[in-house]
Motif scaffolding. Structure first.
Motif, PDB file in Angstrom:
ATOM      1  N   GLY A   1     -19.126  -5.261   6.828  1.00  0.00           N
ATOM      2  CA  GLY A   1     -18.478  -4.919   8.092  1.00  0.00           C
ATOM      3  C   GLY A   1     -18.346  -3.412   8.207  1.00  0.00           C
ATOM      4  N   TRP A   2     -17.346  -2.978   8.952  1.00  0.00           N
ATOM      5  CA  TRP A   2     -17.085  -1.543   9.116  1.00  0.00           C
ATOM      6  C   TRP A   2     -16.047  -1.119   8.080  1.00  0.00           C
ATOM      7  CZ3 TRP A   2     -19.278   1.800  12.774  1.00  0.00           C
ATOM      8  CH2 TRP A   2     -20.131   1.197  13.701  1.00  0.00           C
ATOM      9  N   GLU A   3     -16.472  -0.301   7.129  1.00  0.00           N
ATOM     10  CA  GLU A   3     -15.585   0.129   6.048  1.00  0.00           C
ATOM     11  C   GLU A   3     -14.945   1.468   6.392  1.00  0.00           C
ATOM     12  OE1 GLU A   3     -16.801  -0.365   2.035  1.00  0.00           O
ATOM     13  OE2 GLU A   3     -18.342  -1.852   2.540  1.00  0.00           O
ATOM     14  N   VAL A   4     -13.626   1.514   6.169  1.00  0.00           N
ATOM     15  CA  VAL A   4     -12.845   2.717   6.470  1.00  0.00           C
ATOM     16  C   VAL A   4     -11.995   3.061   5.253  1.00  0.00           C
ATOM     17  CG1 VAL A   4     -10.953   3.646   7.854  1.00  0.00           C
ATOM     18  CG2 VAL A   4     -12.749   2.294   8.943  1.00  0.00           C
ATOM     19  N   LYS A   5     -11.919   4.350   4.951  1.00  0.00           N
ATOM     20  CA  LYS A   5     -11.086   4.797   3.836  1.00  0.00           C
ATOM     21  C   LYS A   5     -10.095   5.844   4.316  1.00  0.00           C
ATOM     22  CE  LYS A   5     -14.456   3.772   0.217  1.00  0.00           C
ATOM     23  NZ  LYS A   5     -15.244   4.286  -0.932  1.00  0.00           N
ATOM     24  N   LEU A   6      -8.870   5.726   3.820  1.00  0.00           N
ATOM     25  CA  LEU A   6      -7.806   6.679   4.147  1.00  0.00           C
ATOM     26  C   LEU A   6      -7.043   7.008   2.867  1.00  0.00           C
ATOM     27  CD1 LEU A   6      -7.443   4.054   6.433  1.00  0.00           C
ATOM     28  CD2 LEU A   6      -6.492   6.009   7.653  1.00  0.00           C
ATOM     29  N   LYS A   7      -6.301   8.090   2.906  1.00  0.00           N
ATOM     30  CA  LYS A   7      -5.418   8.450   1.794  1.00  0.00           C
ATOM     31  C   LYS A   7      -4.054   8.752   2.407  1.00  0.00           C
ATOM     32  CE  LYS A   7      -5.485  11.105  -2.525  1.00  0.00           C
ATOM     33  NZ  LYS A   7      -5.831   9.969  -3.385  1.00  0.00           N
ATOM     34  N   LEU A   8      -3.170   7.736   2.390  1.00  0.00           N
ATOM     35  CA  LEU A   8      -1.885   7.831   3.072  1.00  0.00           C
ATOM     36  C   LEU A   8      -0.765   7.233   2.225  1.00  0.00           C
ATOM     37  CD1 LEU A   8      -2.945   6.504   6.605  1.00  0.00           C
ATOM     38  CD2 LEU A   8      -2.546   8.899   6.000  1.00  0.00           C
ATOM     39  N   CYS A   9       0.466   7.561   2.591  1.00  0.00           N
ATOM     40  CA  CYS A   9       1.630   6.891   2.024  1.00  0.00           C
ATOM     41  C   CYS A   9       1.774   5.550   2.742  1.00  0.00           C
ATOM     42  CB  CYS A   9       2.895   7.720   2.235  1.00  0.00           C
ATOM     43  SG  CYS A   9       2.862   9.340   1.444  1.00  0.00           S
ATOM     44  N   ILE A  10       2.046   4.511   1.983  1.00  0.00           N
ATOM     45  CA  ILE A  10       2.223   3.189   2.585  1.00  0.00           C
ATOM     46  C   ILE A  10       3.638   3.074   3.135  1.00  0.00           C
ATOM     47  CG2 ILE A  10       2.271   0.707   2.129  1.00  0.00           C
ATOM     48  CD1 ILE A  10       0.156   1.201  -0.031  1.00  0.00           C
ATOM     49  N   ASN A  11       3.756   2.710   4.401  1.00  0.00           N
ATOM     50  CA  ASN A  11       5.072   2.533   5.020  1.00  0.00           C
ATOM     51  C   ASN A  11       5.028   1.350   5.985  1.00  0.00           C
ATOM     52  OD1 ASN A  11       3.674   3.526   7.235  1.00  0.00           O
ATOM     53  ND2 ASN A  11       4.762   5.460   7.337  1.00  0.00           N
ATOM     54  N   LYS A  12       6.152   1.061   6.602  1.00  0.00           N
ATOM     55  CA  LYS A  12       6.235  -0.103   7.485  1.00  0.00           C
ATOM     56  C   LYS A  12       5.374   0.061   8.739  1.00  0.00           C
ATOM     57  CE  LYS A  12      10.553   1.581   9.579  1.00  0.00           C
ATOM     58  NZ  LYS A  12      11.991   1.274   9.814  1.00  0.00           N
ATOM     59  N   GLU A  13       5.192   1.288   9.206  1.00  0.00           N
ATOM     60  CA  GLU A  13       4.356   1.513  10.381  1.00  0.00           C
ATOM     61  C   GLU A  13       2.888   1.195  10.084  1.00  0.00           C
ATOM     62  OE1 GLU A  13       6.795   3.497   9.343  1.00  0.00           O
ATOM     63  OE2 GLU A  13       7.524   4.834  10.918  1.00  0.00           O
ATOM     64  N   LEU A  14       2.435   1.553   8.885  1.00  0.00           N
ATOM     65  CA  LEU A  14       1.065   1.223   8.492  1.00  0.00           C
ATOM     66  C   LEU A  14       0.895  -0.293   8.415  1.00  0.00           C
ATOM     67  CD1 LEU A  14      -1.769   1.836   7.412  1.00  0.00           C
ATOM     68  CD2 LEU A  14      -0.757   2.076   5.132  1.00  0.00           C
ATOM     69  N   GLU A  15       1.877  -0.970   7.826  1.00  0.00           N
ATOM     70  CA  GLU A  15       1.799  -2.427   7.723  1.00  0.00           C
ATOM     71  C   GLU A  15       1.782  -3.079   9.104  1.00  0.00           C
ATOM     72  OE1 GLU A  15       4.989  -3.697   5.190  1.00  0.00           O
ATOM     73  OE2 GLU A  15       3.816  -3.352   3.371  1.00  0.00           O
ATOM     74  N   SER A  16       2.624  -2.583  10.001  1.00  0.00           N
ATOM     75  CA  SER A  16       2.669  -3.132  11.364  1.00  0.00           C
ATOM     76  C   SER A  16       1.339  -2.940  12.076  1.00  0.00           C
ATOM     77  CB  SER A  16       3.788  -2.460  12.173  1.00  0.00           C
ATOM     78  OG  SER A  16       5.057  -2.769  11.639  1.00  0.00           O
ATOM     79  N   LEU A  17       0.729  -1.773  11.869  1.00  0.00           N
ATOM     80  CA  LEU A  17      -0.557  -1.492  12.499  1.00  0.00           C
ATOM     81  C   LEU A  17      -1.631  -2.441  11.977  1.00  0.00           C
ATOM     82  CD1 LEU A  17      -2.292   0.263  14.348  1.00  0.00           C
ATOM     83  CD2 LEU A  17      -2.577   1.861  12.452  1.00  0.00           C
ATOM     84  N   LEU A  18      -1.662  -2.656  10.669  1.00  0.00           N
ATOM     85  CA  LEU A  18      -2.653  -3.557  10.082  1.00  0.00           C
ATOM     86  C   LEU A  18      -2.431  -4.995  10.535  1.00  0.00           C
ATOM     87  CD1 LEU A  18      -2.877  -2.109   6.460  1.00  0.00           C
ATOM     88  CD2 LEU A  18      -4.503  -1.812   8.337  1.00  0.00           C
ATOM     89  N   LEU A  19      -1.171  -5.395  10.657  1.00  0.00           N
ATOM     90  CA  LEU A  19      -0.861  -6.748  11.125  1.00  0.00           C
ATOM     91  C   LEU A  19      -1.342  -6.962  12.559  1.00  0.00           C
ATOM     92  CD1 LEU A  19       2.733  -7.194   9.681  1.00  0.00           C
ATOM     93  CD2 LEU A  19       0.753  -8.593   9.093  1.00  0.00           C
ATOM     94  N   SER A  20      -1.326  -5.896  13.345  1.00  0.00           N
ATOM     95  CA  SER A  20      -1.738  -6.026  14.752  1.00  0.00           C
ATOM     96  C   SER A  20      -3.223  -6.362  14.902  1.00  0.00           C
ATOM     97  CB  SER A  20      -1.438  -4.728  15.513  1.00  0.00           C
ATOM     98  OG  SER A  20      -2.316  -3.686  15.127  1.00  0.00           O
ATOM     99  N   PHE A  21      -4.015  -6.138  13.840  1.00  0.00           N
ATOM    100  CA  PHE A  21      -5.439  -6.449  13.899  1.00  0.00           C
ATOM    101  C   PHE A  21      -5.744  -7.894  13.498  1.00  0.00           C
ATOM    102  CE2 PHE A  21      -5.598  -1.779  13.263  1.00  0.00           C
ATOM    103  CZ  PHE A  21      -6.290  -1.455  14.415  1.00  0.00           C
ATOM    104  N   GLY A  22      -4.709  -8.628  13.067  1.00  0.00           N
ATOM    105  CA  GLY A  22      -4.906 -10.025  12.703  1.00  0.00           C
ATOM    106  C   GLY A  22      -5.968 -10.193  11.631  1.00  0.00           C
ATOM    107  N   ASN A  23      -6.893 -11.143  11.857  1.00  0.00           N
ATOM    108  CA  ASN A  23      -7.941 -11.389  10.858  1.00  0.00           C
ATOM    109  C   ASN A  23      -9.185 -10.525  11.076  1.00  0.00           C
ATOM    110  OD1 ASN A  23      -8.925 -12.565  13.142  1.00  0.00           O
ATOM    111  ND2 ASN A  23      -9.432 -14.542  12.206  1.00  0.00           N
ATOM    112  N   ASP A  24      -9.046  -9.484  11.889  1.00  0.00           N
ATOM    113  CA  ASP A  24     -10.163  -8.565  12.114  1.00  0.00           C
ATOM    114  C   ASP A  24     -10.242  -7.479  11.034  1.00  0.00           C
ATOM    115  OD1 ASP A  24     -11.149  -9.821  14.323  1.00  0.00           O
ATOM    116  OD2 ASP A  24     -10.096  -8.555  15.768  1.00  0.00           O
ATOM    117  N   VAL A  25      -9.283  -7.466  10.111  1.00  0.00           N
ATOM    118  CA  VAL A  25      -9.309  -6.459   9.048  1.00  0.00           C
ATOM    119  C   VAL A  25      -9.032  -7.124   7.701  1.00  0.00           C
ATOM    120  CG1 VAL A  25      -6.853  -5.880   9.333  1.00  0.00           C
ATOM    121  CG2 VAL A  25      -8.403  -4.221   8.280  1.00  0.00           C
TER     122      VAL A  25
END
Length: 271
Positions: free
Chosen positions: A226-250
């Motif tokens: 698929g489309w691979e993306v890499k980031l270097k970030l601190c994990i926080n609740k906003e990141l989790e919420s953003l990932l959840l918004s993509f459902g099974n697309d990520v």
């Protein structure tokens, strides 16, 4: 202004430089193209609706001056719209905080987090940031002894909010660098950047390519997975919420703890 043709010069002095026009009858507002005025007016009308901030009224006054130069008989129609929260009123707090930042003043207020008991805070504001249609104030808090404490403005009690006489603490934070490490506004003292590896589905990949999750995101790579993306970030609740918004697309490849956290949240949502 000078690069756009304004006849501006300044005398050679060691201090207190004074800029002025060589042509005494020159007005920079006259140089603005007539066809840009309706668009500027429409944009300002929408900005004034956002939260009713009086600070924007000053800009409107200046724009009215421009409109007077290029007056049009045609009724102005709205051609753009900003997202805004109609029930979100932080006008007076926002303006006082903004003024306090520039004037290096200290403020005091009662702060009540969601679902918790409120308390008095003495705060040295240094930065304002909007995220997800909410404004947050960052600065030093006497009670928490932290230069990067943040308060959502809608949780501050307006009746208790005031400027107090106390020495202002200069803030050493580099705010651009601070937000380079996170999505949103949450960052704990113990937070450390981690390598995050994500794989998006074909449909979502084009979206992520055109609208990155974060400015520091790597260029999405189209692979057999698929489309691979890499980031270097601190994990926080906003990141989790953003990932959840993509459902099974990520799919979260790493770190494992983030993968497990998102899996648990998805599971709870289906129970």
């Amino acid at each position: 202004m000078k690069s756009n043709g304004a006849p501006i010069v300044t005398p050679v002095r060691k201090e207190n430089f004074v800029y002025y026009y060589t042509a005494t009858d020159y007005c920079y507002m006259n140089a603005i193209k007539k066809d840009l005025i309706p668009g500027l007016e429409s944009m300002m009308q929408e900005m004034l609706k956002m939260d009713g901030l009086h600070i924007l009224s000053y800009l409107k006054t200046k724009l009215d001056g421009l409109s007077g130069i290029h007056k049009s008989e045609e009724t102005l129609k709205t051609v753009l719209s900003f997202e805004r929260n109609h029930n979100y009123i932080i006008d007076e707090i926002f303006e006082t905080l903004l003024s306090a930042i520039f004037q290096k003043k200290v403020v005091q207020f009662t702060y009540t987090p969601f679902g918790k008991k409120g308390g008095t805070r003495i705060f040295h504001p240094a930065f304002l940031k909007e995220y997800n249609r909410r404004w947050f104030a960052f600065g030093f808090c006497d009670e928490e002894k932290n230069y990067a404490t943040n308060f959502p403005l809608d949780r501050i009690d307006l009746s208790s909010f005031r400027v107090i006489k106390k020495k202002y603490k200069e803030n050493p934070m580099d705010w651009d660098a601070y937000f380079d490490d996170i999505i949103g506004v949450t960052k704990n003292k113990q937070s450390k950047k981690e390598d995050i590896h994500l794989v998006f589905t074909e449909a979502r990949g084009y979206y992520i390519d055109s609208k990155p999750l974060h400015p520091m995101q790597s260029k999405p790579k189209h692979t057999t997975r698929g489309w691979e993306v890499k980031l270097k970030l601190c994990i926080n609740k906003e990141l989790e919420s953003l990932l959840l918004s993509f459902g099974n697309d990520v799919e979260i490849i790493q770190p494992l703890k983030l993968r497990q956290s998102i899996f648990t949240l998805h599971k709870k949502a289906c129970e």
